[in-house]
Design a protein around this motif. Structure first.
Motif, mmCIF file in Angstrom:
data_model
loop_
_atom_site.group_PDB
_atom_site.id
_atom_site.type_symbol
_atom_site.label_atom_id
_atom_site.label_comp_id
_atom_site.label_asym_id
_atom_site.label_seq_id
_atom_site.Cartn_x
_atom_site.Cartn_y
_atom_site.Cartn_z
ATOM 1 N N THR A 132 0.840 -1.205 0.000
ATOM 2 C CA THR A 132 0.000 0.000 0.000
ATOM 3 C C THR A 132 0.870 1.247 0.000
ATOM 4 O OG1 THR A 132 -0.153 0.200 2.419
ATOM 5 C CG2 THR A 132 -1.779 -1.224 1.316
ATOM 6 N N ALA B 17 -7.858 6.163 4.218
ATOM 7 C CA ALA B 17 -7.808 4.801 3.675
ATOM 8 C C ALA B 17 -8.258 4.654 2.231
ATOM 9 C CB ALA B 17 -8.607 3.836 4.560
ATOM 10 N N ASP C 65 -7.177 1.322 0.091
ATOM 11 C CA ASP C 65 -8.186 0.498 -0.573
ATOM 12 C C ASP C 65 -7.906 0.390 -2.071
ATOM 13 O OD1 ASP C 65 -10.828 -0.804 -1.076
ATOM 14 O OD2 ASP C 65 -11.268 1.129 -2.008
ATOM 15 N N HIS D 151 -10.251 1.839 9.009
ATOM 16 C CA HIS D 151 -9.521 0.573 9.039
ATOM 17 C C HIS D 151 -10.466 -0.611 9.185
ATOM 18 C CE1 HIS D 151 -5.237 2.190 10.128
ATOM 19 N NE2 HIS D 151 -5.609 2.460 8.893
ATOM 20 N N LEU E 201 -11.839 -1.212 5.793
ATOM 21 C CA LEU E 201 -10.823 -1.873 4.975
ATOM 22 C C LEU E 201 -10.752 -3.365 5.266
ATOM 23 C CD1 LEU E 201 -7.561 0.289 4.951
ATOM 24 C CD2 LEU E 201 -8.858 -0.479 2.960
ATOM 25 N N HIS F 209 -11.244 -6.332 2.612
ATOM 26 C CA HIS F 209 -10.065 -7.013 2.074
ATOM 27 C C HIS F 209 -9.471 -8.073 2.998
ATOM 28 C CE1 HIS F 209 -9.712 -4.152 -1.270
ATOM 29 N NE2 HIS F 209 -9.926 -3.175 -0.409
ATOM 30 N N THR G 200 -0.156 -0.524 6.389
ATOM 31 C CA THR G 200 -0.328 0.848 5.939
ATOM 32 C C THR G 200 0.680 1.731 6.660
ATOM 33 O OG1 THR G 200 -1.836 1.810 7.586
ATOM 34 C CG2 THR G 200 -2.805 0.289 5.970
#
Length: 265
Positions: free
Chosen positions: A124, A150, A154, A189, A192, A196, A205
């Motif tokens: 990321t 984020a 993403d 978060h 996210l 994922h 991150t």
């Protein structure tokens, strides 16, 4: 290249990003999205608004407090991007699948990272600079994500899932951020991880690795000025966690010790 920026501080925008964009040798256009009155409630909405008119080439989403440092920055980045046909997203700072920080930037008065002479794959990227190729549908981020965090993480994970590679470029910047805004970060978060987490045992991150910290309570909704000052104080008391270790003058001295020739920005 088209640079899209959402700003809430016109003086900071003019002093940092706008001034450095106007100093560029290459062909670059700045699209500044004014959010001083809070017209947009989420980063995704504001960024898509700014990118709606970009019809070709590279589009860079850059924070208002970023200084591109040298007149050849855009030309250098575009030359690097031309050699990356499998690119998802590019940036100047990010985290690898091993959790290690990649990139080099001046963050306020500190230097973070280490020099590199090549584009480096990462999981990321930090959202201070995000670059990708213009898309026909002008949709770069997930519109269901609310808030201001984020969206870039993403986008990187989505690109990686489609077979692309995200990379940090050897193109240092100065991120002249007066404070760290973490309001809504835990909620972002969680979003996210729900999206994922089944594909990634760990999501790294520049603001932390997931799923650690997801059980923390949501941040209280403090007034913006009070929240900004409290976050700045906490950031300093924690010793600039996440890699801020030396003042900006000390790291270069260590890097060039014993070197006969030094090329600098």
């Amino acid at each position: 290249m088209t640079v899209v920026c959402v700003f809430n501080d016109a003086e900071l925008l003019d002093r940092r990003l706008r001034a450095s964009v106007e100093a560029q040798d290459g062909d670059v256009r700045l699209v500044a999205v004014d959010n001083r009155e809070g017209r947009f409630r989420a980063a995704v909405d504001a960024l898509h608004h700014g990118a709606a008119g970009v019809e070709a080439g590279w589009v860079a989403f850059i924070h208002q407090d970023v200084d591109l440092l040298e007149p050849g920055w855009v030309a250098c980045v575009e030359a690097s991007l031309a050699e990356l046909p499998d690119l998802g997203w590019a940036g100047v700072a990010g985290v690898g699948h091993d959790g290690g920080f990649r990139g080099l930037l001046r963050d306020s008065g500190m230097v973070r990272g280490a020099p590199s002479d090549r584009a480096t794959p990462v999981q990321t990227l930090d959202e201070c600079v995000l670059v990708t190729r213009c898309r026909d549908d002008r949709r770069y981020f997930d519109p269901t994500l609310r808030g201001w965090h984020a969206y870039g993480v993403d986008a990187c994970l989505t690109a990686e899932g489609a077979g692309a590679v995200n990379r940090v470029l050897p193109a240092p910047v100065w991120h002249d951020s007066p404070a760290t805004n973490r309001a809504g970060l835990v909620d972002a978060h969680r979003w996210l991880w729900e999206k994922h987490g089944t594909r990634h045992p760990v999501i790294h991150t520049t603001t932390g690795s997931l799923p650690a910290g997801l059980d923390a309570p949501s941040e209280p909704r403090l007034p913006a000025r009070m929240r900004s000052r409290l976050e700045a104080v906490a950031h300093r008391l924690r010793g600039y966690e996440g890699g801020f270790r030396v003042w900006c003058g000390e790291a270069p001295e260590a890097w060039v010790a014993g070197t006969e020739r030094v090329d600098v920005l």
